[in-house]
Enzyme design. Structure first.
Site, short mmCIF file in Angstrom:
data_model
loop_
_atom_site.label_atom_id
_atom_site.label_comp_id
_atom_site.label_asym_id
_atom_site.label_seq_id
_atom_site.Cartn_x
_atom_site.Cartn_y
_atom_site.Cartn_z
CG HIS B 222 -1.64 -1.17 1.35
ND1 HIS B 222 -2.60 -1.68 0.53
CD2 HIS B 222 -1.57 -2.27 2.29
CE1 HIS B 222 -2.96 -3.02 0.84
NE2 HIS B 222 -2.27 -3.22 1.97
CB CYS B 223 2.28 3.64 -1.47
SG CYS B 223 1.52 3.23 -3.21
CB ALA B 224 2.75 2.24 3.74
#
Lengths: 118, 265
Positions: B222-224
């Site tokens: 999730h781009c994290a």
């Protein structure tokens, strides 16, 4: 999208035949997909220029790990040049499932590791 | 960015520990991974006590809730059009006027200059100073239409609708053996985002099977990536709700997860 979770894929995921590590590997390489976190390492043992033993390790989804196991079986007996000449299309054919574009990278992750071997 | 034992995000603890050496703190109003609604008013107040500029990522909140920018006293706020029914390629940067006036343009081009000579140039007023070149006209009109549409429905109504769906989904998810839900246990501190994992099944496989069942979720980092790794995970599956979802979608999700467990049994 075709049903990609055929029994042979799930069987390879649950009970892989080539998962492990070699103490006497001749060659090895790893590949990761930073977008999803999947990682696969391939180890090969050569005798008389032929691949006699293969082991892989890694973590990821059922598709990438089943593909690593199926690829490992396929390259036993090949020379390293023959193994590296396996194409992505051939890899998909080995898996026998029509993976859509969303899972293409999972299906070819182990092959990309193999292609990095020098 | 720190996490406490509940997976909550400890921005204020971070500020109190490192406030002296910080110039800017950038934080999400709502976590896109955990759905946590951060205590933004407290974070901003704490930042200002330390003389730190507060930059708030509102991409996860503006589409779903009424946000009082002046009331929060946030220095900068950003959000994107495509997460609120608008087009891609456009978003909003809000900044306090006195801060924007102190800033130099990051890009040069048409409309952002006042006067140009061979060896000097002066900049146009706000907001043109930061809008070099031909603007994204179609994008701005599309985003405007999306904002009008959402406001006509009412942001409070959208928030309540998602809160109801989230509570329903959480209640159902915790009843499934082998499903782990991440983020605050109390639905009052959550928005309409639920990260979860199905035991023994990689999140990508969960997403693929749900996709076949007509349920679209996201899976992975999730781009994290640092957050997911900090949680000791390699990925999560994430369901999210918006105004167009209803109870039947939650039921399809639950049914789909049971299908996942059946396929991987």
């Amino acid at each position: 999208m075709a049903d990609i979770y055929r029994q042979h894929i799930l069987d390879r995921y649950h009970t892989p035949q080539f998962r492990g590590a070699l103490n006497d590997a001749s060659l090895e390489a790893s590949e990761a997909n930073p977008l999803c976190g999947d990682k696969v390492s391939m180890q090969l043992k050569l005798e008389n220029d032929k691949i006699v033993t293969v082991a892989w390790c890694g973590e990821g989804c059922a598709v990438s790990l089943a593909a690593a196991d199926i690829l490992s079986e396929a390259v036993v007996g090949m020379t390293i040049e023959q193994a590296k000449s396996v194409t992505s299309d051939k890899m998909i054919a080995l898996l026998g499932v029509d993976f859509g574009p969303a899972r293409w990278k999972c299906a070819t992750l182990a092959l990309m590791a193999l292609h990095k071997i020098e | 960015m720190l996490l406490n034992k509940d997976g909550d995000q400890e921005w204020i603890g971070h500020l109190n520990r490192y406030g002296d050496s910080l110039k800017i703190i950038s934080f999400p109003q709502i976590s896109n991974v955990l759905g946590t609604v951060n205590p933004t008013a407290d974070i901003i107040e704490s930042a200002h006590r330390w003389g730190v500029i507060a930059v708030m990522d509102a991409a996860q909140s503006v589409p779903h809730a009424e946000i009082d920018v002046q009331g929060l006293d946030v220095d900068f706020m950003v959000f994107s059009g495509h997460k609120m029914l608008g087009p891609t390629g456009i978003g909003v940067v809000y900044g306090k006027k006195e801060l924007l006036e102190k800033m130099e343009p990051y890009q040069v081009g048409g409309e952002m200059i006042r006067e140009v000579s061979y060896d000097s140039a002066t900049w146009h007023d706000l907001p043109w100073k930061f809008e070099a070149g031909t603007p994204n006209i179609a994008g701005a009109i599309g985003l405007g239409a999306a904002i009008d549409y959402l406001q006509a429905i009412g942001m409070e109504q959208i928030w309540q609708h998602e809160a109801k769906l989230t509570r329903y989904a959480l209640d159902e998810l915790v009843q499934i053996d082998g499903v782990t839900v991440y983020g605050p246990a109390d639905a009052a501190y959550r928005s309409g985002v639920i990260s979860f994992n199905v035991e023994e099944v990689h999140a990508h496989d969960v997403a693929s099977i749900l996709d076949e069942e007509g349920v679209a979720i996201r899976s992975g980092f999730h781009c994290a990536q640092p957050l997911i790794e900090r949680m000791g995970l390699t990925s999560t599956a994430r369901a999210s709700f918006y105004l167009y979802n209803d109870d039947a979608d939650v039921e399809a999700l639950i049914k789909g997860i049971k299908k996942v467990q059946k396929v991987f049994r």
